[in-house]
Design a protein around this motif. Structure first.
Motif, PDB file in Angstrom:
ATOM      1  N   ARG A  21     -27.128  -2.669  41.223  1.00 15.29           N
ATOM      2  CA  ARG A  21     -26.819  -3.878  41.990  1.00 15.29           C
ATOM      3  C   ARG A  21     -27.937  -4.903  41.857  1.00 15.29           C
ATOM      4  O   ARG A  21     -27.676  -6.100  41.747  1.00 15.29           O
ATOM      5  CB  ARG A  21     -26.593  -3.543  43.458  1.00 15.29           C
ATOM      6  N   LYS A  67     -27.445  -6.629  38.617  1.00 13.66           N
ATOM      7  CA  LYS A  67     -26.329  -7.578  38.708  1.00 13.66           C
ATOM      8  C   LYS A  67     -26.755  -8.842  39.449  1.00 13.66           C
ATOM      9  O   LYS A  67     -26.413  -9.956  39.042  1.00 13.66           O
ATOM     10  CB  LYS A  67     -25.137  -6.944  39.419  1.00 13.66           C
ATOM     11  N   PHE A 112     -23.565 -11.361  45.371  1.00 11.78           N
ATOM     12  CA  PHE A 112     -24.890 -11.540  44.807  1.00 11.78           C
ATOM     13  C   PHE A 112     -25.964 -11.789  45.851  1.00 11.78           C
ATOM     14  O   PHE A 112     -27.126 -11.910  45.508  1.00 11.78           O
ATOM     15  CB  PHE A 112     -24.894 -12.686  43.794  1.00 11.78           C
TER      16      PHE A 112
END
Length: 123
Positions: free
Chosen positions: A70, A73, A105
């Motif tokens: 994550r 990302k 995000f």
């Protein structure tokens, strides 16, 4: 990187080294940024800057620590938004959108001392 540019631009004895310094600063920025935002943050749950202020990042959905995947990302999406910003400033791009609807995000930063032992992030 900005500090390197400022120092080199205001020191006439380093004027001939300015192009090389710019190149190295531009090449090193993505590498250092990636390490800080992914590797350091996965180990310490904070970037170097957040560590200085006692902050950590958490997953907004459950308050746990974000995974390395994550964090990567989030970094890639941030890089993409920087590129869009540069294109919009220099390329006369007119953006639009739905206010980020559904994009995953954002990772909130909270004080480390507020993460208790019974918190999902402490496991």
């Amino acid at each position: 990187m900005i500090a390197v540019f400022v120092v080199l631009a205001h020191d006439p004895t380093l004027a001939e080294k300015l192009p090389q310094a710019r190149l190295w600063a531009l090449l090193s920025w993505p590498i250092l940024s990636f390490v800080n935002r992914t590797v350091v943050q996965s180990l310490f749950h904070a970037t170097v800057g957040k560590l200085l202020f006692g902050l950590v990042v958490i997953r907004p959905e459950d308050g746990g620590w974000p995974t390395f995947v994550r964090l990567v990302k989030v970094w890639l999406l941030g890089l993409f938004f920087w590129l869009v910003l540069i294109i919009s400033i220099f390329g006369n791009y007119i953006g639009g959108g739905n206010g980020g609807g559904g994009l995953d995000f954002a990772l909130p930063a909270v004080r480390r001392k507020d993460i208790g032992t019974d918190h999902p992030a402490s496991t």
